[in-house]
Design an enzyme around this catalytic site. Structure first.
Site, PDB file in Angstrom:
ATOM      1  N   GLU A  62       0.833  -1.200   0.000  1.00 20.91           N
ATOM      2  CA  GLU A  62       0.000   0.000   0.000  1.00 20.91           C
ATOM      3  C   GLU A  62       0.869   1.252   0.000  1.00 20.91           C
ATOM      4  O   GLU A  62       2.098   1.176   0.144  1.00 20.91           O
ATOM      5  CB  GLU A  62      -0.926   0.002   1.223  1.00 20.91           C
ATOM      6  CG  GLU A  62      -0.207   0.028   2.558  1.00 20.91           C
ATOM      7  CD  GLU A  62      -1.134  -0.206   3.740  1.00 20.91           C
ATOM      8  OE1 GLU A  62      -2.278  -0.623   3.545  1.00 20.91           O
ATOM      9  OE2 GLU A  62      -0.687   0.027   4.883  1.00 20.91           O
ATOM     10  N   ARG A  71      -2.282  -7.829  13.430  1.00 24.65           N
ATOM     11  CA  ARG A  71      -1.911  -6.840  14.457  1.00 24.65           C
ATOM     12  C   ARG A  71      -0.855  -7.405  15.404  1.00 24.65           C
ATOM     13  O   ARG A  71      -1.022  -8.480  15.967  1.00 24.65           O
ATOM     14  CB  ARG A  71      -3.140  -6.426  15.278  1.00 24.65           C
ATOM     15  CG  ARG A  71      -4.253  -5.777  14.487  1.00 24.65           C
ATOM     16  CD  ARG A  71      -5.315  -5.202  15.425  1.00 24.65           C
ATOM     17  NE  ARG A  71      -6.498  -4.797  14.678  1.00 24.65           N
ATOM     18  CZ  ARG A  71      -7.654  -5.459  14.704  1.00 24.65           C
ATOM     19  NH1 ARG A  71      -7.800  -6.526  15.466  1.00 24.65           N
ATOM     20  NH2 ARG A  71      -8.677  -5.030  13.982  1.00 24.65           N
TER      21      ARG A  71
END
Length: 329
Positions: free
Chosen positions: A122, A199
């Site tokens: 990204e 995470r």
């Protein structure tokens, strides 16, 4: 040329996030849900759970998923054999509070990617900052797996992350496998069409909607980390010789992105390949087959490959991101 296809504008999809805020209402015209912390506006998404809908014209109400099935070659042009789904996911993010410390897998790490999904590289363009703005991008040089595990256990993981204070217009590339997070910042994000996030740490907070902490995926996250992704800062823009009044910010195997700032009319779009325009400021119109198509702040327009380049007539000074998809090698 298909009578049906034209420049396509889509309705943003708002997403609640624990770290979100209300600043996207200054960028997009669609009202935010009341009293919700909105962290993300998905402005072009070809996902089963969230597929963007066309907001005007003959194809109003159709999703990008529908269109890729019905008009795949008209939309993708010379890339038509490469992709069944639109390969990019575009978002605005209001990172009012800091996101979790996270990592995304690479395309080759298939054991960590759901069937039909991809890895996730990204990139961000910084739109707004605040007093507490900070971007964490990559590890500090020399950090090992053992160092990171110890830091997570001792809740001082931030000490192992490279970080900097972002400025408006900064552009940051986050390759898959890079440990990262961001806070106090509004960004535009372009990424592979994937929603796989692991995470490492979530700052010991609870989600007010559930009263519980969000789930961590520490083992998977560590397995996906590229420990060579260290000390990442903003990219250096390159003046473009291909796109008028533009600088190229990103050029990799997944996406190309130019930032256009102009106070005079210009040509947008490319021959025989799809282009997405995201307007960050100003307003303009494009004429196609006798019809005017407008684009203004906060809007996204997909120019199907079959349309090719168009003249963008400016009503005021504009800032536009132009995004293209590289051919598969």
């Amino acid at each position: 040329m298909s009578e049906q296809i034209y420049p396509l504008k889509f309705d943003p999809i708002y997403q609640y996030r624990i770290w979100g805020g209300r600043r996207l209402e200054h960028i997009l015209s669609k009202p935010l849900p009341e009293k919700e912390n909105i962290g993300e506006a998905w402005i072009l998404s070809d996902r089963d759970d969230f597929s963007s809908k066309v907001i005007d014209g003959k194809l109003k109400g159709k999703t990008i998923t529908d269109l890729m099935k019905e008009y795949g070659y008209e939309i993708m042009g010379k890339l038509g054999n490469d992709f069944e789904r639109f390969p990019l996911l575009l978002k605005f993010l209001d990172c009012h509070a800091v996101l979790s410390v996270q990592v995304h897998p690479s395309d080759g790490q298939t054991e960590y990617i759901p069937k039909g999904d991809s890895g996730k590289t990204e990139a961000w363009v910084v739109l707004e900052t605040a007093d507490d703005s900070r971007i964490y991008a990559g590890l500090k040089k020399g950090t090992t797996k053992e160092d990171l595990e110890k830091a997570i256990k001792n809740k001082n993981i931030a000490e192992k992350l490279h970080s900097f204070v972002p400025k408006k217009d900064d552009a940051v590339f986050i390759h898959s496998g890079t440990v990262h997070t961001v806070g106090g910042t509004v960004v535009f994000e372009v990424q592979e069409n994937s929603d796989v996030t692991f995470r490492l740490y979530d700052w010991d907070r609870t989600d007010p909607k559930t009263g519980k902490p969000r789930e961590l995926q520490v083992d998977k996250a560590i397995a996906c980390i590229d420990f060579d992704q260290v000390d990442i800062g903003p990219v250096t823009p390159v003046k473009s010789d291909k796109v008028e009044n533009a600088e190229k910010l990103f050029d990799n195997q997944h996406f190309k992105l130019w930032r256009i700032k102009s106070d005079s009319n210009l040509t947008v779009g490319l021959k025989d390949q799809p282009v997405v325009l995201v307007c960050l400021d100003g307003k303009g119109t494009m004429e196609f087959q006798g019809t005017q198509y407008s684009i203004e702040r906060g809007e996204v327009v997909l120019l199907p490959a079959i349309i090719g380049p168009l003249e963008l007539e400016l009503e005021s000074k504009m800032e536009v991101l132009q995004i293209a998809i590289p051919e598969k090698k």
